[in-house]
Design a protein around this motif. Structure first.
Motif, PDB file in Angstrom:
ATOM      1  N   SER A 136      57.384  94.444  -4.667  1.00 52.91           N
ATOM      2  CA  SER A 136      56.613  94.414  -3.427  1.00 52.91           C
ATOM      3  C   SER A 136      56.086  95.805  -3.081  1.00 52.91           C
ATOM      4  O   SER A 136      55.217  95.966  -2.269  1.00 52.91           O
ATOM      5  N   VAL A 137      56.635  96.806  -3.762  1.00 49.52           N
ATOM      6  CA  VAL A 137      56.102  98.156  -3.580  1.00 49.52           C
ATOM      7  C   VAL A 137      54.954  98.407  -4.541  1.00 49.52           C
ATOM      8  O   VAL A 137      53.894  98.867  -4.176  1.00 49.52           O
ATOM      9  N   THR A 138      55.153  98.070  -5.785  1.00 48.66           N
ATOM     10  CA  THR A 138      54.060  98.173  -6.757  1.00 48.66           C
ATOM     11  C   THR A 138      53.932  96.820  -7.443  1.00 48.66           C
ATOM     12  O   THR A 138      54.586  96.582  -8.450  1.00 48.66           O
ATOM     13  N   PRO A 139      53.123  95.954  -6.927  1.00 52.14           N
ATOM     14  CA  PRO A 139      53.069  94.595  -7.427  1.00 52.14           C
ATOM     15  C   PRO A 139      52.834  94.541  -8.932  1.00 52.14           C
ATOM     16  O   PRO A 139      52.005  95.284  -9.452  1.00 52.14           O
ATOM     17  N   ASP A 140      53.537  93.727  -9.596  1.00 47.80           N
ATOM     18  CA  ASP A 140      53.360  93.402 -11.022  1.00 47.80           C
ATOM     19  C   ASP A 140      53.626  94.539 -12.002  1.00 47.80           C
ATOM     20  O   ASP A 140      53.418  94.384 -13.183  1.00 47.80           O
ATOM     21  N   ILE A 141      53.974  95.702 -11.548  1.00 44.34           N
ATOM     22  CA  ILE A 141      54.118  96.793 -12.513  1.00 44.34           C
ATOM     23  C   ILE A 141      55.565  97.262 -12.562  1.00 44.34           C
ATOM     24  O   ILE A 141      56.100  97.739 -11.558  1.00 44.34           O
ATOM     25  N   LEU A 201      52.238 105.534  -4.922  1.00 48.80           N
ATOM     26  CA  LEU A 201      53.386 105.864  -5.759  1.00 48.80           C
ATOM     27  C   LEU A 201      53.139 106.927  -6.807  1.00 48.80           C
ATOM     28  O   LEU A 201      53.390 106.754  -7.987  1.00 48.80           O
ATOM     29  N   ARG A 202      52.646 108.048  -6.348  1.00 47.65           N
ATOM     30  CA  ARG A 202      52.359 109.102  -7.307  1.00 47.65           C
ATOM     31  C   ARG A 202      53.621 109.706  -7.888  1.00 47.65           C
ATOM     32  O   ARG A 202      53.671 110.106  -9.029  1.00 47.65           O
ATOM     33  N   LYS A 215      44.693  99.034 -10.730  1.00 44.65           N
ATOM     34  CA  LYS A 215      45.550  98.606  -9.624  1.00 44.65           C
ATOM     35  C   LYS A 215      46.406  99.787  -9.153  1.00 44.65           C
ATOM     36  O   LYS A 215      46.512 100.064  -7.974  1.00 44.65           O
ATOM     37  N   TYR A 216      46.975 100.463 -10.121  1.00 40.09           N
ATOM     38  CA  TYR A 216      47.874 101.581  -9.806  1.00 40.09           C
ATOM     39  C   TYR A 216      47.158 102.682  -9.029  1.00 40.09           C
ATOM     40  O   TYR A 216      47.738 103.378  -8.218  1.00 40.09           O
ATOM     41  N   LYS A 242      41.475 113.125 -10.503  1.00 40.66           N
ATOM     42  CA  LYS A 242      42.056 112.355  -9.397  1.00 40.66           C
ATOM     43  C   LYS A 242      42.710 111.068  -9.878  1.00 40.66           C
ATOM     44  O   LYS A 242      43.086 110.217  -9.072  1.00 40.66           O
ATOM     45  N   ALA A 243      42.828 110.912 -11.174  1.00 47.00           N
ATOM     46  CA  ALA A 243      43.435 109.673 -11.697  1.00 47.00           C
ATOM     47  C   ALA A 243      44.866 109.930 -12.134  1.00 47.00           C
ATOM     48  O   ALA A 243      45.171 110.986 -12.697  1.00 47.00           O
ATOM     49  N   THR A 244      45.727 108.969 -11.839  1.00 48.00           N
ATOM     50  CA  THR A 244      47.061 108.993 -12.441  1.00 48.00           C
ATOM     51  C   THR A 244      47.188 107.715 -13.240  1.00 48.00           C
ATOM     52  O   THR A 244      46.984 106.622 -12.726  1.00 48.00           O
ATOM     53  N   ILE A 245      47.484 107.882 -14.514  1.00 52.89           N
ATOM     54  CA  ILE A 245      47.420 106.750 -15.427  1.00 52.89           C
ATOM     55  C   ILE A 245      48.806 106.444 -15.961  1.00 52.89           C
ATOM     56  O   ILE A 245      49.580 107.361 -16.252  1.00 52.89           O
ATOM     57  N   LEU A 246      49.088 105.156 -16.086  1.00 52.70           N
ATOM     58  CA  LEU A 246      50.365 104.733 -16.675  1.00 52.70           C
ATOM     59  C   LEU A 246      50.160 104.530 -18.169  1.00 52.70           C
ATOM     60  O   LEU A 246      49.295 103.740 -18.571  1.00 52.70           O
ATOM     61  N   PHE A 247      50.922 105.232 -18.958  1.00 55.75           N
ATOM     62  CA  PHE A 247      50.841 105.056 -20.408  1.00 55.75           C
ATOM     63  C   PHE A 247      52.132 104.445 -20.905  1.00 55.75           C
ATOM     64  O   PHE A 247      53.211 104.949 -20.577  1.00 55.75           O
TER      65      PHE A 247
END
Ligand code: SAM
Ligand code: ZN
Length: 639
Positions: A126-131, A102-103, A259-260, A143-148
């Protein structure tokens, strides 16, 4: 709809790192869709992966008449991907790479995902569990994508990307050396082994070492987990990075981001704890970390005692300090002494002095445990500093540390400086053994020979090498070979090239101080460098300051050169105070013949290569971020 086969081809190592999602077919389809979207955006990456086809294996997924591909089409159409073409001819799809699930986060895509989900009677989770991704902004670095979290803007500090890029390059370079050394030790052992049984055991261990991920990292102060995610994804042969923070908020973020990014907890292990406790837990065990990374807010000093004990033999210690106003002496020198055990000097070379104070602290702490440090590369960057040192156990080497420490005299008038070593090593003639004695001094007179002013004393500080030539050359080569991996590659190349050219003599003059002291026109660097070289001394710049002059020429020679310069470019003396250093210096005649003829080595190679040798602050308010929920502290202000 007819069952269709969708080919997803993933590089083996990526598949392992990503733990390719094992959820529903729809989930996998969505992952694939995002991966493809990502691919179409990052053509360069795609090329790199395509070139690596041999190293790939196929994952074939069968969609079972769920209408999934129709929905996938919807998603892809939103982004103008020529979906039809490859659905009709699936065998022509070269690759689809998922670098992270899910970029793509544009509202249309989210909408499409939601539609996909509802049509398939699935919830978003069910696509991105728990987020609940609507609560976050995403930032991609390396290479990281981070959720802020949208409400917490201090979590991401883009200014530190350079720190993280440099750290990845340093760890990758170190790990190649570290792994090779280990393999060589095993090979020697193998050659010495007598019986077949031990030979077989050693060979097995060697094969395992060569063919598996084999070193560990502790990120002791991790915040969002961004650094650890990047380490996990970008550093080959990394077995595990322990991602630790004391704050529960941070832990939540670390778990979310691992996880992401599709990482396993085996590769990136979240840990909630006090950094010191985590590091002290390794004492007396075989569970030390091969790399310990300290990247605190402010000073790393409180964590160093644990860190020097938690690093494995020959391991790497990476240390950031952002309290540069303290370390560089622009305020409260006594606070600096309290934290680091040395006095700063703010006069002419505050940033190199800061690096040397930190190295002194690292060695002093390591020495208590019979350990010693070998600096690989020491960087003064913007408002902070970052050093990379290896740590070894050797009482013999610890004995040498007194002679690697010194106090520094800096003249309060003309800034001439002189290093007074604390220890001295002589070699006994009888048996060639080393004899350690206290240093002898002082090596300056009560008043400065050049200008009759008193001296400030700084240190004790590390006065040995702050970089390892071989290491710097390897790291620079690594960056040149992997430019596309580093967002800040240009700056990395620039800084490492300047560092590579630095001579090892401690400290530096600056053009501003040299010319300011005698009130003369600015001397062109090339003229000054030529005069120093023609007088038989070494000279280079320092990465710590744009107009810095590192040299082994004594201060008398430097002032002779300036006297000769002033003879060619006279100074108006009327406005110069009677007791100013300028009068004392210019009253004397040069004692050497100064030759300004252009010397072939007076222009640094890095200058001719047009590199970004020194960075200007790219944005307003460029500087460290405050701790979450706190006002910026004075000792963290932009320096
Ligand atoms: C500057 S941030 C780390 C940034 C991170 N290394 C990066 O590159 O994104 C410092 C972190 O240290 C954590 N911290 C402070 N004291 C700590 C301690 N004693 N033990 C563990 N973590 C601590 C804070 O909660 C904060 O998240
Ligand atoms: Zn002086």
């Amino acid at each position: 709809m007819e069952p269709l086969t969708m080919f997803i081809v993933v590089r083996k190592d990526l598949a392992k790192k990503l733990q390719w999602p094992t959820g529903s077919v729809m989930t996998q389809a969505c992952h694939a869709a995002t991966a493809i979207l990502h691919m179409t955006r990052e053509e360069e990456n795609t090329k790199e992966y395509l070139a690596d086809l041999d190293n790939m294996h196929k994952v074939v997924l069968e969609t079972k008449n769920e209408g999934s591909l129709e929905k996938l089409e919807l998603v892809l159409q939103t982004h103008n991907v020529p979906f039809k073409k490859w659905v009709e001819q699936p065998e022509n799809i070269p690759t689809a790479i998922a670098t992270a699930p899910l970029r793509s986060r544009s509202p249309e895509v989210l909408e499409a995902f939601k539609k996909c989900c509802s049509l398939n009677k699935r919830t978003m989770s069910s696509v991105t569990p728990d987020i609940d991704i609507t609560q976050y902004n995403t930032v991609t670095e390396g290479k990281a994508t981070i959720l802020f979290p949208k409400h917490n803007e201090v979590f991401y500090n883009p200014v530190q990307q350079f720190n993280r890029d440099m750290s990845i390059a340093a760890i990758r370079t170190w790990s190649e050396i570290f792994n090779q050394e280990k393999a060589e030790r095993m090979e020697k052992k193998l050659a010495r082994a007598k019986d077949e049984e031990s030979k077989e055991a050693i060979q097995k261990a060697l094969d395992k070492h060569n063919n598996s991920d084999n070193f560990t990292v502790l990120e002791a102060l991790a915040a969002s987990g961004l650094r650890s995610v990047r380490y996990a994804k970008e550093i080959p042969k990394l077995k595990q990075v322990t991602c630790n923070d004391i704050e529960l908020d941070a832990l939540e973020s670390i778990r979310r981001n691992l996880k992401y990014n599709g990482l396993s907890e085996d590769l990136m292990k979240p840990n909630h704890g006090d950094a010191m406790r985590v590091m002290y837990d390794t004492v007396g065990t075989d569970n030390k970390f091969d790399v310990v990374d300290l990247d605190p807010y402010g000073s790393a000093a409180p964590f160093v005692d644990g860190a020097v004990q938690a690093v494995s033999e020959g391991g790497l210690l990476c240390v950031t300090c952002t309290d540069l106003a303290i370390l560089a002496g622009s305020m409260h020198p006594e606070t600096c002494f309290g934290k680091y055990g040395g006095m700063p000097l703010k006069g002419m070379f505050p940033h190199e002095m800061a690096l040397r104070l930190v190295l002194q602290m690292l060695q002093t702490s390591a020495g208590r445990y019979k350990r010693h440090i070998v600096p690989l590369v020491s960087c003064s960057i913007d408002f902070y500093l970052r050093v990379f040192v290896r740590v070894y156990t050797s009482p013999q080497q610890v004995k040498k540390s007194a002679s690697k420490m010194g106090v520094v005299y800096e003249c309060s008038g003309c800034h001439a400086y002189s290093v007074q070593h604390l220890g001295k090593i002589t070699i006994k003639e009888s048996n060639g053994a080393e004899r350690h004695t206290p240093g002898t001094g002082p090596n300056v007179n009560k008043l400065c020979d050049n200008c009759n002013n008193i001296h400030h004393i700084g240190g004790p500080a590390w006065v040995d090498k702050i970089h390892d030539d071989d290491f710097v050359a390897k790291m620079l080569q690594h960056v040149k070979d992997n430019e596309s991996s580093y967002g800040t590659a240009q700056r990395m190349k620039g800084m490492l090239s300047v560092i590579k050219e630095e001579i090892h003599t401690p400290f530096y003059w600056t053009l501003a101080r040299l010319c300011g002291t005698v009130h003369c026109n600015s001397i062109p660097v090339v003229d000054l460098f030529s005069a120093i070289l023609n007088a038989g001394y070494k000279v280079s710049s320092s990465h710590c300051g744009k107009q810095s002059v590192k040299t082994d020429a004594p201060s008398q020679v430097m002032w002779d050169i300036m006297r000769a310069w002033v003879k060619k470019n006279p100074v108006v003396m009327n406005n110069i105070a009677e007791n100013s250093p300028a009068r004392a210096i210019l009253a004397k005649e040069p004692t050497i013949e100064v030759d300004f003829t252009r010397h072939p080595n007076a222009t640094a190679e890095s200058k001719s290569e047009h590199l970004v040798r020194y960075q200007v602050n790219p944005t307003a308010n460029w500087g460290p971020k405050a701790r979450a929920g706190q006002k910026r502290k004075t000792d963290e202000q932009v320096f």
